[in-house]
Design an enzyme around this catalytic site. Structure first.
Site, short mmCIF file in Angstrom:
data_model
loop_
_atom_site.label_atom_id
_atom_site.label_comp_id
_atom_site.label_asym_id
_atom_site.label_seq_id
_atom_site.Cartn_x
_atom_site.Cartn_y
_atom_site.Cartn_z
N SER A 219 0.48 -0.94 -0.08
CA SER A 219 -0.10 -0.19 -0.11
C SER A 219 1.08 0.94 -0.25
CB SER A 219 -0.59 0.01 1.03
OG SER A 219 -2.22 0.76 1.17
N ASP A 386 -9.85 -4.66 -5.73
CA ASP A 386 -9.29 -3.22 -5.84
C ASP A 386 -9.20 -2.13 -5.89
OD1 ASP A 386 -7.55 -1.47 -3.32
OD2 ASP A 386 -5.53 -3.22 -3.79
N HIS A 412 -7.25 -4.94 -1.46
CA HIS A 412 -5.92 -4.43 -1.11
C HIS A 412 -6.02 -5.18 0.08
CE1 HIS A 412 -3.99 -0.62 -1.94
NE2 HIS A 412 -3.65 -0.51 0.44
#
Length: 514
Positions: A219, A386, A412
């Protein structure tokens, strides 16, 4: 000093977002105060009730997975979490060029204090970095060790390091500022790129005595690497490969339209609501107050509303263990930086000018991170469910050499916590690492070398002395056997040789140094 936004500088939808934001913040502050007072009053009563019920109805034996999930959930820090799985943690402190003290973690199966002593392990180095509002604990939350990338890397013979951003649970120290000072929280993604990432990499390479490492980001950890590698060309020589899990560069926005309009408002509004220090500092309070089931449901609801994530790839037990370690502190400015990126739909540096957004937008914009200049090989892992990954604009912003692996149905958080990462994520990561380090020693040789390097010098000398003594004793036994055999046939060597001369003669055949 906080400044109220002027009437002409806001649009009607931003007024709605501002009004709702003020209501939310005010309600949260009042509710947290009331709940805290009730908690102080009722806590002794509730504790006594739980003790009585536990004695009356003893808890039944749970399955290993349930006990493991509960242990990970209740763990206070990463050291306890790793000890549950039989791994050890060594803490290292990194001083950045702007005087922040970052605590990073080295994971190993070695005994504590002997991971890199007295000589570095000299194994292939892998550096993993967490995402937004997280810390290094997110890498070791898996209740099934097969799904834990970090543990699999350690088992395969890699020297694994976990980084931490300034301001989070493990990095709240500064040489000049306290964590209660506004200046302490004056940082954004730009500071991660200029200081945290490169300074951490330099420390790891110096400590491990290696020239290069492999960077694995999740991320925001990928965004920090994109930024750092683009603005610091020499850093590309120190990173032999960049593996990006759920890469973040320029998200489209949030799932909820009202919240999306709010987060894309001017930074002055967000600073007015949340201040200029840590974002949502009361989140830890709510986590400690609310029952686990209720807290998990609230968090799942928020993830569904903000990002349209269902977390169906994670079992309820995995969510129970992971959600307890999901949140950590960061600055409001860092979150504002992401809102600016969403608003501009480009991966840009932080925009300090909060006034000229509309009037001079054609004449002024914050500089873009020159991600086209990255020379490090890049491998992207992204899930087609995602909502924060917009893969095509990302590929257009990266060099042509960037590769991608699409995982159907993955969201995610699934990249590190899904129940199937041992099938869809970890094998591909290990395959890429095996290609990078194809010329290095095997795992067995690496383990033997590491064990040998970890032995203290005195212990090594003692073992060498014991080996030498055993060899000497074996030679003496051989000489004795030969000497006894010679007594039966003295005519072969002459009758003038006594027993001592006979021993020397036979010893000369055993040991060439005599």
């Amino acid at each position: 000093m906080l400044r109220l936004p002027f009437i002409r500088r806001l649009k009607w939808n931003e007024y709605v977002s501002l009004f709702l934001g003020i209501l939310f913040v005010t309600f949260e502050k009042l509710l947290s105060g009331v709940v805290f007072a009730i908690h102080i009053i009722l806590r002794p009563i509730w504790t006594n009730y739980i003790k009585r019920m536990t004695k009356r109805y003893p808890e039944k034996h749970q399955s290993p997975f349930v006990e493991r999930a509960r242990a990970i959930h209740d763990a206070d820090d990463i050291r306890q979490m790793c000890n549950i799985s039989g791994y050890n943690v060594e803490e290292h402190l990194v001083r950045t060029q702007d005087d922040y003290i970052l605590c990073i973690h080295r994971i190993s199966k070695d005994k504590p204090g002997k991971i890199g002593m007295p000589i570095p392990k000299k194994l292939p180095v892998v550096y993993c970095h967490h995402g937004l509002l997280m810390n290094s604990e997110v890498w070791v939350c898996n209740i099934d060790q097969r799904n834990c990338l970090v543990y699999q890397l350690v088992d395969q013979g890699y020297d694994v390091w976990l980084g931490n951003n300034r301001g989070n649970k493990y990095s709240r120290q500064h040489l000049r500022f306290d964590s209660t000072d506004v200046d302490f929280w004056n940082f954004s993604i730009d500071d991660f790129a200029h200081y945290d990432i490169p300074d951490t990499i330099d420390y790891i390479l110096k400590t491990s005595e290696q020239k290069q490492l492999t960077y694995i980001g999740f991320s925001q950890g990928t965004a920090q690497a994109f930024a750092a590698l683009s603005v610091q060309p020499l850093l590309n020589e120190k990173v032999n490969s960049f593996i990006a899990l759920a890469p973040a560069m320029s998200p489209k926005g949030l799932h909820n339209r009202i919240v999306d309009a709010f987060v894309k408002a001017r930074p002055s509004i967000l600073f007015f609501l949340f201040g200029r220090k840590s974002i949502l500092p009361s989140a830890g309070f709510w986590q400690s107050i609310l029952p686990n089931v209720l807290f998990n449901r609230i968090l799942s609801f928020c993830l569904a509303q903000l990002f349209n994530w269902s977390c169906e790839s994670m079992s309820p037990l995995q969510r129970h263990a992971s959600f307890a370690h999901l949140y950590s502190y960061t600055s409001v400015k860092c979150l504002v930086h992401w809102f600016q990126i969403m608003r501009s739909a480009e991966f840009r540096m932080y925009d300090n000018d909060q006034i000229v957004h509309d009037y001079f937008s054609k004449h002024y914009r914050a500089a873009r991170f020159p991600t086209k200049n990255i020379r490090t090989p890049i491998l992207l892992f992204w899930g087609d469910s995602d909502s924060l990954v917009d893969i095509q604009p990302m590929l257009n912003s990266l060099p042509p050499m960037a590769e991608q692996i699409r995982i159907p149905g993955y969201e995610h958080l699934d990249m590190i916590w899904a129940d199937t990462t041992h099938k869809y994520v970890i094998p591909s990561v290990l395959e890429r690492l095996s290609i990078i380090y194809a010329g290095t020693q095997s795992k067995e040789n690496a383990d033997e070398k590491a064990v040998n390097l970890h032995k203290p010098r005195k212990q090594k000398a003692h073992e060498e002395d014991l080996d030498f003594q055993e060899e000497e004793a074996e030679e003496e036994r051989k000489v004795e056997r030969l000497s006894i055999r010679n007594k039966k046939s003295k005519r072969k060597w002459g009758s003038n040789l006594d027993d001592e001369d006979t021993k020397k003669l036979y010893q000369s055949n055993v040991n060439s140094n005599i």
